[in-house]
Each structure stands twice: as C-alpha cells, then as structure tokens.
Design a protein around this motif. Sequence first.
Motif: not given
Length: 86
Positions: A39-60
């Motif tokens: 599982g994720p080791e810290s809350q920053w893992d969630y921030v990184i994943v959701w940031g990546t998802v947001a960038i991908t959705v905006i790009t698409l």
Amino acid sequence: MKKILFSMVFLMTYVSSVACDVCKKQQPKVLQGIAHGAGPESQWDYVIVWGTVAITVITLFFAIKWLVKPGEKEENHIKRMFLTFE
C-alpha cells in the motif's frame, strides 16, 4: 483474426489489473482488488497519483478537443499541405 487478437488483449489487460489475494490484504480499503504491491507509504503517494490522473485527463481532453475542432483557418497553414495532397 481480429476477434482473437482483441480477446487476447482484453484478457491480458483484465488479468493484469486484478490484484492477487496477498496484495488485496496489503492495500487500503479504497484500493483493494485493483492495485498490486504494498500500500501507499504516505499521503504524498495519493497526491502524486491524483496529480498524475488530473494531468492525464486534462491532456486527453485537449487532445480530443483540438482533434475534433482544431480552429486554424488560414489558407497557408501547414495542415493544408496534407489535406490537399495531390
């Protein structure tokens, strides 16, 4: 042939996306059954994943938007060279 190829790709994608029993126990409740590994080791893992998802959705979104309606109307635009190829 296309049906077989599509079935193989679908099956490989489905099998690789389903987590095994050991991984299900290590994941938080939100990710159980869909993620492999620890599982994720810290809350920053969630921030990184959701940031990546947001960038991908905006790009698409912008890729589809500009593909459907590009907006260039000049006659000497470079796309005209390919659209009027003779």
